[in-house]
Design a protein around this motif. Sequence first.
Motif, PDB file in Angstrom:
ATOM      1  N   TYR A 172     103.678 -32.031  -6.294  1.00  0.00           N
ATOM      2  CA  TYR A 172     102.337 -31.732  -6.542  1.00  0.00           C
ATOM      3  C   TYR A 172     101.920 -30.181  -5.730  1.00  0.00           C
ATOM      4  O   TYR A 172     101.022 -29.732  -6.378  1.00  0.00           O
ATOM      5  N   LEU A 173     102.318 -30.412  -4.711  1.00  0.00           N
ATOM      6  CA  LEU A 173     101.823 -29.194  -3.859  1.00  0.00           C
ATOM      7  C   LEU A 173     102.556 -27.987  -4.218  1.00  0.00           C
ATOM      8  O   LEU A 173     102.037 -26.906  -4.054  1.00  0.00           O
ATOM      9  N   ILE A 174     103.852 -27.998  -4.724  1.00  0.00           N
ATOM     10  CA  ILE A 174     104.275 -26.501  -5.203  1.00  0.00           C
ATOM     11  C   ILE A 174     103.701 -26.232  -6.743  1.00  0.00           C
ATOM     12  O   ILE A 174     103.303 -24.920  -6.632  1.00  0.00           O
ATOM     13  N   ASN A 175     103.123 -27.117  -7.352  1.00  0.00           N
ATOM     14  CA  ASN A 175     102.194 -26.813  -8.456  1.00  0.00           C
ATOM     15  C   ASN A 175     101.022 -26.210  -8.017  1.00  0.00           C
ATOM     16  O   ASN A 175     100.574 -25.323  -8.593  1.00  0.00           O
ATOM     17  N   ALA A 176     100.320 -27.000  -7.201  1.00  0.00           N
ATOM     18  CA  ALA A 176      99.129 -26.465  -6.320  1.00  0.00           C
ATOM     19  C   ALA A 176      99.351 -24.931  -5.945  1.00  0.00           C
ATOM     20  O   ALA A 176      98.559 -24.092  -6.130  1.00  0.00           O
ATOM     21  N   MET A 177     100.369 -24.619  -5.135  1.00  0.00           N
ATOM     22  CA  MET A 177     100.687 -23.357  -4.609  1.00  0.00           C
ATOM     23  C   MET A 177     100.798 -22.222  -5.870  1.00  0.00           C
ATOM     24  O   MET A 177     100.304 -21.046  -5.481  1.00  0.00           O
ATOM     25  N   ALA A 178     101.443 -22.742  -6.736  1.00  0.00           N
ATOM     26  CA  ALA A 178     101.888 -21.706  -7.931  1.00  0.00           C
ATOM     27  C   ALA A 178     100.562 -21.626  -8.731  1.00  0.00           C
ATOM     28  O   ALA A 178     100.314 -20.646  -8.952  1.00  0.00           O
ATOM     29  N   SER A 179      99.647 -22.511  -8.674  1.00  0.00           N
ATOM     30  CA  SER A 179      98.585 -22.589  -9.438  1.00  0.00           C
ATOM     31  C   SER A 179      97.589 -21.474  -8.658  1.00  0.00           C
ATOM     32  O   SER A 179      96.841 -20.753  -9.573  1.00  0.00           O
TER      33      SER A 179
END
Length: 266
Positions: A172-179
């Motif tokens: 989830y955090l990877i997606n958050a940072m990418a977002s």
Amino acid sequence: MQKKLSLVAATVVLLGLSACSLLPEKVDETKGWSATKLYSEATEELEGGHYERAIQLFEKLESSYPFGTYAQQAQMEIAYAYYKSQDQAQALAAVERFIKLHPNHANVDYMYYLRGLINFNDQIGFLNFIYEQDPTERDPKATREAFSAFKQLVDKFPNSKYTPDGIDRMKYLINAMASYEVHVARYYYRRGAYLASVNRAMGAVNDYRDSPSIEEALFIMIRGYDKLGMSELRDDTMRVFKQNYPKSAFLDEGVKAERHWWKLWN
């Protein structure tokens, strides 16, 4: 005159002492409590959501019985109580203290997990306002620190019961940072800072390859290269884009995408 002032001063002191003697002494209700009773009462307060009182009792337990088994448990409970009371700074301090004092404790994996949760909850607040602030004014520090904490948990304790949830949160955090990176890239593009936009989008592609946000990052790069007159890079990126996202909604936008593609996310 001097004698009168001295007399007045002495009178004030005496009155003050008299007043103090009239005040009832503060009674320590926990005096004489056993470690078991202190722990039981503190746990009851914690379960009832009375976090400040729970912390006081756990601290009393730790100071009164510093060498017992309850002391280490009290330290863990203090960290959890601060976490539940949303006092991030105190919670993190308590976690770090425990890990430093008891690196080989049987339950130290939980403290690594709790450290991740503390930062994770902080970054959730950051994401809730992602479209209400200028993206260049936000610092996703908590997101990175939460990811780092969960990664340490996974690396150090691969068999911990907390590791599966830690892995899910890392995704989830990877997606958050990418977002976040894509949001900033879009921000720069809309303001005509095409080189900055391309660089930010490229960073997202390189660092977060498995994130769904990569689709938009590549599209931003295509548009940015086009604006910069870099046709060869634009075409190369377009080939990669079509190969990976042949049915992308961005492609369906056609010519209108140039003006309206970002509005899909506003």
